[in-house]
Scaffold this motif. Structure first.
Motif, short mmCIF file in Angstrom:
data_model
loop_
_atom_site.label_atom_id
_atom_site.label_comp_id
_atom_site.label_asym_id
_atom_site.label_seq_id
_atom_site.Cartn_x
_atom_site.Cartn_y
_atom_site.Cartn_z
N LEU A 1 0.53 -0.76 0.47
CA LEU A 1 0.00 -0.05 0.21
C LEU A 1 1.02 1.29 0.09
CD1 LEU A 1 -2.00 -1.38 3.34
CD2 LEU A 1 -3.01 -1.12 0.70
N HIS A 2 0.43 1.89 -0.66
CA HIS A 2 0.68 3.55 -0.51
C HIS A 2 0.94 4.08 1.11
CE1 HIS A 2 1.78 3.42 -5.04
NE2 HIS A 2 0.69 2.94 -4.87
N PRO A 3 1.71 5.20 0.99
CA PRO A 3 1.15 5.17 2.42
C PRO A 3 0.70 6.58 2.17
CG PRO A 3 3.03 6.46 2.03
CD PRO A 3 3.07 5.16 1.13
N GLU A 4 -1.35 6.36 1.95
CA GLU A 4 -1.80 7.59 2.08
C GLU A 4 -3.67 7.29 2.61
OE1 GLU A 4 -1.62 7.72 -2.23
OE2 GLU A 4 -3.71 5.87 -2.59
N PRO A 5 -3.96 8.08 3.00
CA PRO A 5 -5.27 8.07 4.22
C PRO A 5 -5.72 7.27 3.50
CG PRO A 5 -5.00 10.38 3.90
CD PRO A 5 -3.60 9.52 3.32
N GLU A 6 -6.30 6.93 2.33
CA GLU A 6 -6.83 5.93 1.95
C GLU A 6 -6.73 4.40 2.25
OE1 GLU A 6 -10.41 3.70 -0.30
OE2 GLU A 6 -10.45 5.25 0.34
N SER A 7 -5.22 4.25 2.01
CA SER A 7 -4.83 2.96 2.11
C SER A 7 -5.52 1.81 2.91
CB SER A 7 -2.88 2.86 2.12
OG SER A 7 -3.31 2.92 0.86
N VAL A 8 -5.49 2.94 4.33
CA VAL A 8 -6.31 2.07 5.73
C VAL A 8 -7.65 1.21 5.65
CG1 VAL A 8 -7.04 2.54 8.39
CG2 VAL A 8 -4.80 3.45 7.10
N PRO A 9 -8.61 2.43 4.66
CA PRO A 9 -9.39 1.38 4.91
C PRO A 9 -9.64 0.42 3.21
CG PRO A 9 -9.89 3.59 3.58
CD PRO A 9 -8.29 3.56 4.75
N ARG A 10 -8.74 0.64 3.13
CA ARG A 10 -8.01 -0.61 1.70
C ARG A 10 -7.43 -1.42 2.15
NH1 ARG A 10 -5.20 3.21 -1.85
NH2 ARG A 10 -7.32 2.69 -3.41
N ALA A 11 -6.88 -1.41 3.10
CA ALA A 11 -6.23 -3.01 3.60
C ALA A 11 -7.34 -3.38 4.54
CB ALA A 11 -5.33 -1.90 4.63
N GLU B 1 -5.06 -0.21 12.36
CA GLU B 1 -4.24 0.92 13.23
C GLU B 1 -2.82 0.71 13.32
OE1 GLU B 1 -4.85 2.53 16.31
OE2 GLU B 1 -7.34 2.02 16.21
N LEU B 2 -2.17 -0.51 12.82
CA LEU B 2 -0.95 -0.79 12.15
C LEU B 2 -0.51 0.10 11.25
CD1 LEU B 2 -0.81 -4.67 13.26
CD2 LEU B 2 0.01 -2.57 15.15
N VAL B 3 -1.12 -0.16 9.57
CA VAL B 3 -1.21 0.75 8.56
C VAL B 3 -0.74 2.34 9.32
CG1 VAL B 3 -1.98 1.24 6.57
CG2 VAL B 3 -2.04 -1.55 7.08
N THR B 4 -2.50 2.58 9.99
CA THR B 4 -2.05 4.15 10.16
C THR B 4 -0.93 4.44 11.20
OG1 THR B 4 -4.15 3.75 10.67
CG2 THR B 4 -2.78 5.66 11.85
N ASN B 5 -0.36 3.59 12.16
CA ASN B 5 1.28 3.55 12.75
C ASN B 5 2.24 3.18 11.64
OD1 ASN B 5 0.19 3.93 15.22
ND2 ASN B 5 0.49 1.63 15.79
N ALA B 6 2.07 2.97 10.71
CA ALA B 6 3.21 2.68 9.77
C ALA B 6 3.32 3.92 9.24
CB ALA B 6 2.85 1.03 9.04
N MET B 7 1.89 4.59 8.26
CA MET B 7 2.19 6.05 7.75
C MET B 7 3.09 6.70 8.69
SD MET B 7 -0.95 5.60 5.28
CE MET B 7 -1.93 5.89 6.68
N LEU B 8 1.82 6.73 9.99
CA LEU B 8 2.92 8.20 10.94
C LEU B 8 3.89 8.20 11.03
CD1 LEU B 8 -0.60 8.00 12.87
CD2 LEU B 8 -0.07 9.90 11.01
N HIS B 9 4.41 7.17 11.67
CA HIS B 9 5.88 6.76 12.07
C HIS B 9 7.37 5.53 10.83
CE1 HIS B 9 3.44 8.07 15.84
NE2 HIS B 9 2.98 6.96 15.75
N GLY B 10 6.50 6.02 10.02
CA GLY B 10 7.34 5.14 9.60
C GLY B 10 8.99 6.29 8.87
N ARG B 11 9.73 5.76 8.74
CA ARG B 11 10.66 7.72 8.65
C ARG B 11 11.28 6.09 7.12
NH1 ARG B 11 8.12 9.66 11.88
NH2 ARG B 11 8.58 9.97 14.00
N PRO B 12 11.76 6.58 6.11
CA PRO B 12 11.69 6.51 4.73
C PRO B 12 12.76 7.81 3.79
CG PRO B 12 9.50 7.52 4.07
CD PRO B 12 9.75 7.65 5.75
N GLU B 13 13.69 6.81 3.93
CA GLU B 13 14.68 7.90 2.92
C GLU B 13 14.83 8.21 1.60
OE1 GLU B 13 18.74 6.00 3.46
OE2 GLU B 13 18.36 5.67 5.66
#
Length: 145
Positions: free
Chosen positions: A21-31, A57-69
């Motif tokens: 999933l892309h780190p965007e809000p629609e990914s949470v309901p899509r998951a 919850e975990l996808v939301t956390n992944a999007m909020l707290h992921g630190r990509p390069e």
């Protein structure tokens, strides 16, 4: 944007499915939708609603707290392990940042892992085999022995 779904209806495979999933809000309901759709043929006895909530919850956390390069994705995978269902959520964040919080009643955020801790038989966080972090949970007795 391309999303991928890996669905393995073969009973021999411990991995039942995966989605990226892309780190965007629609990914949470899509998951939630994709998990419900692709776990249904396996007819697990555990609560699909609880699993979908924990995935949210975990996808939301992944999007909020992921630190990509650079560009990155959130990956969700689910496995059958004996009679249990294990769900993993991968992101490029640092494993040291995952911790269970006990927020005050007036705090609006911070209850995701607390919810996972209360609904799942167990949960774990650590380094992801894709790099970054994985947070997983296990639902016991999802299938008969």
């Amino acid at each position: 944007m391309a999303y991928t779904i890996d669905h393995h209806p073969c009973e021999d495979s411990p991995r039942l499915g995966a989605m990226t999933l892309h780190p965007e809000p629609e990914s949470v309901p899509r998951a939630r939708r994709w998990f419900r759709k692709f776990i249904a043929p396996y007819n697990p006895a555990c609560s699909i609603d609880d699993c979908a909530l924990m995935i949210s919850e975990l996808v939301t956390n992944a999007m909020l707290h992921g630190r990509p390069e650079g560009a990155w994705m959130v990956r969700v995978e689910w496995f059958r392990e004996g009679t249990s269902l294990r769900v993993e959520v991968h992101n490029p964040g640092c494993p040291a940042n995952v911790r269970l919080r006990r927020p005050d009643a007036d705090e609006a955020h911070g209850r995701g892992l607390l919810l996972v801790d209360s609904l799942a038989a167990s949960w774990h966080s650590g380094p992801s085999r894709f790099g970054g972090t994985v947070v997983s949970f296990v639902m016991a007795d999802a299938w008969p022995a």
